[in-house]
Design a protein around this motif. Structure first.
Motif, PDB file in Angstrom:
ATOM      1  N   ALA A 164       0.808  -1.219   0.000  1.00 13.00           N
ATOM      2  CA  ALA A 164       0.000   0.000   0.000  1.00 13.00           C
ATOM      3  C   ALA A 164       0.839   1.264   0.000  1.00 13.00           C
ATOM      4  N   GLY A 165       2.078   1.164   0.408  1.00 14.31           N
ATOM      5  CA  GLY A 165       2.966   2.318   0.452  1.00 14.31           C
ATOM      6  C   GLY A 165       4.395   1.871   0.241  1.00 14.31           C
ATOM      7  N   PRO A 166       5.342   2.775   0.367  1.00 16.51           N
ATOM      8  CA  PRO A 166       6.748   2.412   0.152  1.00 16.51           C
ATOM      9  C   PRO A 166       7.235   1.425   1.213  1.00 16.51           C
ATOM     10  N   LEU A 167       8.140   0.560   0.811  1.00 19.25           N
ATOM     11  CA  LEU A 167       8.705  -0.377   1.778  1.00 19.25           C
ATOM     12  C   LEU A 167       9.479   0.403   2.838  1.00 19.25           C
ATOM     13  N   PRO A 168       9.261   0.113   4.118  1.00 20.99           N
ATOM     14  CA  PRO A 168       9.967   0.833   5.184  1.00 20.99           C
ATOM     15  C   PRO A 168      11.481   0.670   5.065  1.00 20.99           C
ATOM     16  N   ASP A 178     -13.925  -3.410  -0.685  1.00 24.09           N
ATOM     17  CA  ASP A 178     -13.353  -2.213  -1.311  1.00 24.09           C
ATOM     18  C   ASP A 178     -11.828  -2.198  -1.236  1.00 24.09           C
ATOM     19  N   TRP A 179     -11.218  -3.374  -1.122  1.00 17.33           N
ATOM     20  CA  TRP A 179      -9.765  -3.460  -0.980  1.00 17.33           C
ATOM     21  C   TRP A 179      -9.066  -2.867  -2.197  1.00 17.33           C
ATOM     22  N   SER A 180      -7.975  -2.153  -1.956  1.00 16.51           N
ATOM     23  CA  SER A 180      -7.256  -1.442  -3.014  1.00 16.51           C
ATOM     24  C   SER A 180      -6.442  -2.363  -3.906  1.00 16.51           C
ATOM     25  N   GLY A 181      -6.206  -3.589  -3.456  1.00 16.25           N
ATOM     26  CA  GLY A 181      -5.351  -4.496  -4.209  1.00 16.25           C
ATOM     27  C   GLY A 181      -3.907  -4.480  -3.753  1.00 16.25           C
ATOM     28  N   ARG A 182      -3.600  -3.651  -2.751  1.00 12.74           N
ATOM     29  CA  ARG A 182      -2.237  -3.569  -2.223  1.00 12.74           C
ATOM     30  C   ARG A 182      -2.252  -3.825  -0.716  1.00 12.74           C
ATOM     31  N   GLU A 227       5.702 -21.277  10.196  1.00 10.53           N
ATOM     32  CA  GLU A 227       4.719 -22.056   9.453  1.00 10.53           C
ATOM     33  C   GLU A 227       3.415 -21.267   9.342  1.00 10.53           C
ATOM     34  N   TYR A 228       2.278 -21.908   9.697  1.00  6.47           N
ATOM     35  CA  TYR A 228       0.995 -21.220   9.576  1.00  6.47           C
ATOM     36  C   TYR A 228       0.487 -20.716  10.924  1.00  6.47           C
ATOM     37  N   LEU A 229       1.273 -20.880  11.986  1.00  5.29           N
ATOM     38  CA  LEU A 229       0.783 -20.584  13.330  1.00  5.29           C
ATOM     39  C   LEU A 229       1.008 -19.130  13.741  1.00  5.29           C
ATOM     40  N   ASP A 230       2.201 -18.615  13.543  1.00  4.58           N
ATOM     41  CA  ASP A 230       2.544 -17.248  13.939  1.00  4.58           C
ATOM     42  C   ASP A 230       3.086 -16.502  12.726  1.00  4.58           C
ATOM     43  N   ARG A 231       2.671 -15.237  12.588  1.00  6.99           N
ATOM     44  CA  ARG A 231       3.223 -14.426  11.504  1.00  6.99           C
ATOM     45  C   ARG A 231       3.553 -13.031  12.006  1.00  6.99           C
ATOM     46  N   VAL A 232       4.578 -12.464  11.381  1.00  9.41           N
ATOM     47  CA  VAL A 232       5.033 -11.116  11.697  1.00  9.41           C
ATOM     48  C   VAL A 232       4.888 -10.278  10.432  1.00  9.41           C
ATOM     49  N   TYR A 233       4.305  -9.078  10.598  1.00  8.10           N
ATOM     50  CA  TYR A 233       3.999  -8.207   9.464  1.00  8.10           C
ATOM     51  C   TYR A 233       4.639  -6.839   9.664  1.00  8.10           C
ATOM     52  N   VAL A 234       4.922  -6.188   8.544  1.00  2.00           N
ATOM     53  CA  VAL A 234       5.375  -4.797   8.555  1.00  2.00           C
ATOM     54  C   VAL A 234       4.290  -3.941   7.915  1.00  2.00           C
ATOM     55  N   HIS A 235       3.974  -2.825   8.571  1.00  2.00           N
ATOM     56  CA  HIS A 235       2.948  -1.898   8.088  1.00  2.00           C
ATOM     57  C   HIS A 235       3.539  -1.057   6.957  1.00  2.00           C
ATOM     58  N   THR A 236       2.884  -1.086   5.794  1.00  2.00           N
ATOM     59  CA  THR A 236       3.452  -0.408   4.626  1.00  2.00           C
ATOM     60  C   THR A 236       2.716   0.866   4.229  1.00  2.00           C
ATOM     61  N   ALA A 237       1.510   1.097   4.732  1.00  2.00           N
ATOM     62  CA  ALA A 237       0.749   2.283   4.328  1.00  2.00           C
ATOM     63  C   ALA A 237       1.379   3.543   4.913  1.00  2.00           C
ATOM     64  N   ILE A 238       1.357   4.624   4.144  1.00  2.00           N
ATOM     65  CA  ILE A 238       1.898   5.893   4.614  1.00  2.00           C
ATOM     66  C   ILE A 238       1.055   6.405   5.776  1.00  2.00           C
ATOM     67  N   GLY A 239       1.715   6.884   6.814  1.00  2.00           N
ATOM     68  CA  GLY A 239       1.018   7.379   7.990  1.00  2.00           C
ATOM     69  C   GLY A 239       1.850   7.148   9.226  1.00  2.00           C
ATOM     70  N   PRO A 240       1.283   7.431  10.399  1.00  2.00           N
ATOM     71  CA  PRO A 240       2.060   7.310  11.642  1.00  2.00           C
ATOM     72  C   PRO A 240       2.511   5.887  11.951  1.00  2.00           C
ATOM     73  N   ASP A 241       1.833   4.877  11.397  1.00  2.00           N
ATOM     74  CA  ASP A 241       2.205   3.486  11.667  1.00  2.00           C
ATOM     75  C   ASP A 241       3.127   2.898  10.609  1.00  2.00           C
ATOM     76  N   HIS A 242       3.550   3.704   9.642  1.00  2.00           N
ATOM     77  CA  HIS A 242       4.402   3.176   8.584  1.00  2.00           C
ATOM     78  C   HIS A 242       5.677   2.575   9.179  1.00  2.00           C
ATOM     79  N   GLY A 243       5.941   1.328   8.832  1.00  2.00           N
ATOM     80  CA  GLY A 243       7.125   0.641   9.339  1.00  2.00           C
ATOM     81  C   GLY A 243       6.903  -0.132  10.619  1.00  2.00           C
ATOM     82  N   ALA A 244       5.758   0.071  11.277  1.00  2.00           N
ATOM     83  CA  ALA A 244       5.494  -0.642  12.526  1.00  2.00           C
ATOM     84  C   ALA A 244       5.386  -2.146  12.272  1.00  2.00           C
ATOM     85  N   VAL A 245       5.708  -2.925  13.300  1.00  2.00           N
ATOM     86  CA  VAL A 245       5.701  -4.380  13.190  1.00  2.00           C
ATOM     87  C   VAL A 245       4.599  -4.930  14.086  1.00  2.00           C
TER      88      VAL A 245
END
Length: 420
Positions: A54-58, A121-125, A135-153
């Protein structure tokens, strides 16, 4: 725990040591080791991932991937989920063609399908880019949308069966402001050179392999790596000796956990005297008495009961480890009984405990699902009784026959629709 600068390890002969680490499949990011480290990401792949976000890679994610585009981690990580310290399995750094449950592209496609299904209404990004987990049990994500949470994990944990860790639903929460901060939270609860089979053992073995090398540069690198790894060990004993333990939640809870698991009444008494709460939740919603029951730490259990700690979850966790008198005591003190507690009790050698707890619950759907297991165990007990009779062991034969009868009766009570 703070991250050490990457370059601190590699001085003064950084070129030679970098070569040695690269050949060993070890990379460093924010002062933490990456094992089976993959080559850095190329510009084309970086752009292809960015197109799906949705935004630039942190910047911190790009820095990680420029260091190693995938690999394995061997540290402990806890998340604060609903006020509980919950372990998160962050052992994989996703990358293409990894051969794991999904590779990076597979996880991206998985998230895209979920978004299409649940967000009309998903943007596709992707706002949250999956970058690691287990595996499928735990996942870690990085927030990519521009804003105060950009880069948050953030993290996500799949819901587990009712009673497991006292939670059944999926859980999610914020881990860190960015990836460098997250890596700074990767720690070790035990020194891998002192604990034989625990988190950190893979790092220990990789470092020891370098230390056994005939190359003096490899041995020097190994010494520095060991120092770097051991600097991440949570040393609650030092905090205890320095009088600072009570004010440090993670260390305090580790100490309570250790005392309960080791049946160490003296340590537990010392912790409580210093101000630690023996009823504090210390691990995934478990308290010291729950941990003690899990480890059959009977002296700690008795000590805690004398201090009237709450026992609400004790039989859900420890019904396999209690004798009949303790089971009655816990029931009288308000321990909760449900299908999880009955299921735990099925691993108790004393069938009278199973019967006691089963009488304290009314049949429901969760208990009905125990029917097949109860019938199988009843049949196994019947066979064990016959074998004991053939061996002229009447005591064992009677015990197993009693067990078979109780289990068969419970199966018919909880699961009458499948009664033979």
């Amino acid at each position: 725990m703070t991250a050490a600068p990457d370059d601190a390890l590699l001085e003064p002969s950084s070129g030679q040591e970098r070569r040695i680490l690269s050949e060993a499949g070890i990379a460093l990011f924010a002062g933490r080791l990456i094992l089976d480290a993959q080559p850095p990401i190329d510009d084309a792949t970086l752009a292809a991932v960015a197109e799906r976000c949705a935004g630039p890679l942190p910047d911190s994610l790009v820095a990680l991937w420029r260091t190693a585009f995938g690999g394995r981690l061997d540290y402990d990580l806890c998340a604060d989920l609903d006020g509980q310290d919950v372990p998160v399995s962050f052992t994989e750094l996703f990358y293409p063609d990894s051969g794991d449950y999904h590779d990076l592209w597979g996880w991206i496609e998985h998230e895209r399908k979920l978004a299409e299904e649940h967000q009309p209404d998903w943007s596709g990004r992707l706002v949250h880019l999956p970058i690691g987990g287990f595996e499928y049990l735990d996942r870690v994500y990085v927030h990519t949308a521009i804003g105060p949470d950009h880069g948050a994990v953030v993290c996500w944990r799949q819901g587990l069966p009712p009673g497991w860790e006292l939670h059944a639903g999926d859980r999610a929460g914020r881990l860190a402001d960015d990836l460098r901060a997250l890596f700074g939270r990767l720690v070790l609860e035990h020194d891998p050179w002192e604990a034989e089979d625990d988190t950190g053992a893979e790092m220990r073995d990789a470092i020891d392999d370098l230390a056994d090398s005939g190359d003096p540069h490899a041995r020097a690198a190994a010494a520095k790596l060991r120092q770097l790894v051991q600097a991440t060990v949570l040393d609650w004993r030092r905090a205890l000796d320095q009088g600072t333990l009570v004010t440090q939640r993670r260390l305090r809870r580790l100490a309570l956990d250790q005392a309960a698991a080791d049946d160490d009444v003296a340590l537990l008494a010392r912790l409580v005297a210093l101000g630690c709460d023996p009823a504090e939740q210390i691990r995934s919603g478990l308290t010291a008495i729950d941990v003690a029951l899990l480890h059959r730490a009977s002296a700690v259990v008795r000590w805690l009961l004398e201090r009237r700690v709450p026992v609400e979850n004790s039989l859900q966790v420890g019904a396999h480890a209690v004798d009949l008198d303790l089971a009655r005591d816990l029931l009288d003190r308000g321990a909760r009984i449900n299908a999880c507690a009955v299921s735990r009790a099925l691993d108790n050698e004393d069938v009278e405990v199973v019967q006691l707890l089963s009488r304290a619950v009314q049949p429901d759907d969760a208990l009905a699902r125990l029917g097949p297991r109860l019938r199988m165990m009843a049949a196994q007990a019947t066979l064990a009784s016959r074998r004991a009779t053939a061996q002229s062991d009447e005591t064992a034969a009677q015990r197993e026959q009693r067990r078979s009868g109780v289990l068969a009766e419970l199966a018919d009570r909880f699961d009458p629709d499948r009664r033979p």
